[in-house]
Write an enzyme that holds these catalytic residues in place. Structure first.
Site, PDB file in Angstrom:
ATOM      1  N   HIS A 176       4.106  93.372   1.812  1.00 31.87           N
ATOM      2  CA  HIS A 176       5.525  93.581   2.075  1.00 31.87           C
ATOM      3  C   HIS A 176       6.257  93.929   0.780  1.00 31.87           C
ATOM      4  O   HIS A 176       7.024  94.906   0.711  1.00 31.87           O
ATOM      5  CB  HIS A 176       6.154  92.313   2.666  1.00 31.87           C
ATOM      6  CG  HIS A 176       5.583  91.902   3.983  1.00 31.87           C
ATOM      7  ND1 HIS A 176       4.304  91.436   4.125  1.00 31.87           N
ATOM      8  CD2 HIS A 176       6.140  91.866   5.225  1.00 31.87           C
ATOM      9  CE1 HIS A 176       4.078  91.136   5.394  1.00 31.87           C
ATOM     10  NE2 HIS A 176       5.169  91.388   6.087  1.00 31.87           N
ATOM     11  N   SER A 234       3.429  96.896   7.740  1.00 30.70           N
ATOM     12  CA  SER A 234       4.594  96.400   7.022  1.00 30.70           C
ATOM     13  C   SER A 234       4.787  97.088   5.681  1.00 30.70           C
ATOM     14  O   SER A 234       5.918  97.260   5.226  1.00 30.70           O
ATOM     15  CB  SER A 234       4.472  94.888   6.816  1.00 30.70           C
ATOM     16  OG  SER A 234       4.496  94.203   8.045  1.00 30.70           O
TER      17      SER A 234
END
Length: 327
Positions: free
Chosen positions: A273, A178
């Site tokens: 993230h 991610s």
């Protein structure tokens, strides 16, 4: 008459390829390729750079970086899903937890884990989401900017994700790509915002809204899994542990409860993230807005590089001397 008929039939015979089908018109194939590159340029570049891209556009080299990374991630997932003992396919458990690729704070001295965690995914939903996003966005980016630039942005996001997580969420393990995916999204997002006026307004608004929707949903779900579902699972045991000690104040109980949540070994971290997105919005922005420019002469490039290096060394010092996570 028979011979004349045969000659007339041969004269009007339609050429066929080796497999017996009709050969494709080369001009039609060229038009199809040109249309594809034109659509890529509309999504990836401002108007004044599209003609330059179309003049140079080709698939040599092909977008090999994103394809190879995706295949490697898929191969590692299949290995742990099929050849390692697992109770279920959808969500992998002990196999990836014991993997030498997974980033775990107590094994952070094994420095390769700060990068290798990108190859390990926790389940079908996890890997499918990452692969779809990086293929859908990474291949067009690599067609325009080539593999070196896209690879640098992607890996900068992966490393920034693990380093930031080790600082701001030091008790959490990490799996998944991610950080790299969000770096691509962040760079593309900044490019879309900065060049908004040079694009078709409806297209620009659509791109920004889609990115915000995807990122908001994904990060929101990660936060929900981290703080809502995880906290609900702790309600049965944590309060009883602290309420049995009459010497603890309510504030101390709250602090102990939060530390207990942070020290849970298999919690979901969302810091990677955010850090990957920040890396993309800085380094990725510079790379993706410098098409047909001398990157080394761009002061923004050196500013981002110096900032990233400073962050890297701070994270290294933090993990060696200051991290509260066990070594």
């Amino acid at each position: 008459m028979g011979d004349n008929d045969m000659e007339e039939q041969d004269a009007f015979r339609v050429p066929r390829d080796e497999e017996g089908g009709f050969p494709e018109n080369p001009k039609r194939r060229v038009r199809r390729v040109e249309k594809f590159h034109k659509n890529v340029s509309r999504w990836m570049l401002p108007k004044e750079l599209r003609e330059t891209y179309l003049e140079r556009a080709n698939c040599c080299p092909p977008p090999i970086f994103i394809i190879l990374v995706s295949l490697a991630e898929l191969g590692v997932f299949i290995y742990y899903a099929v050849w390692k003992p697992q109770k279920q396919w959808v969500t992998l458990g002990d196999g990836i937890w014991r993997s030498p690729l997974t980033y775990k704070p107590e094994q952070r001295e094994e420095a390769w884990r700060f990068i290798s965690y990108m190859f390990v995914h926790a389940g079908v939903e996890h890997i499918m989401g990452n692969m779809l996003m990086q293929l859908f966005l990474g291949i067009p980016l690599e067609l325009v900017h080539k593999g070196f630039e896209v690879g640098m942005v992607y890996m900068a996001g992966v490393l920034a994700g693990s380093l930031a997580s080790s600082i701001f969420d030091p008790y959490s393990a990490l799996v998944g790509a991610s950080g790299g995916v969000y770096a691509l999204i962040g760079g593309y997002f900044m490019n879309a915002v900065v060049n908004f006026r040079e694009m078709i307004p409806v297209l620009g608004v659509f791109r920004i809204l889609v990115i915000v929707l995807i990122v908001g949903t994904d990060v929101g779900f990660a936060i929900y899994r981290r703080f809502i579902t995880h906290e609900a699972g702790l309600k049965g045991r944590c309060p009883a542990e602290f309420s049995s000690n009459p010497n603890l104040t309510h504030l101390n109980q709250l602090i102990k409860l939060l530390l207990g949540i942070l020290k849970t070994s298999r919690q979901v971290s969302f810091v990677a993230h955010i850090a990957g997105g920040v890396a993309g919005m800085t380094i990725g922005y510079v790379f993706f807005t410098s098409y047909d420019k001398a990157l080394l002469k761009d002061p923004r490039f050196w500013l981002c590089i110096v900032g990233y290096i400073a962050f890297f060394f701070f994270a290294v010092i933090f993990n060696i001397f200051l991290s509260p996570a066990p070594a």
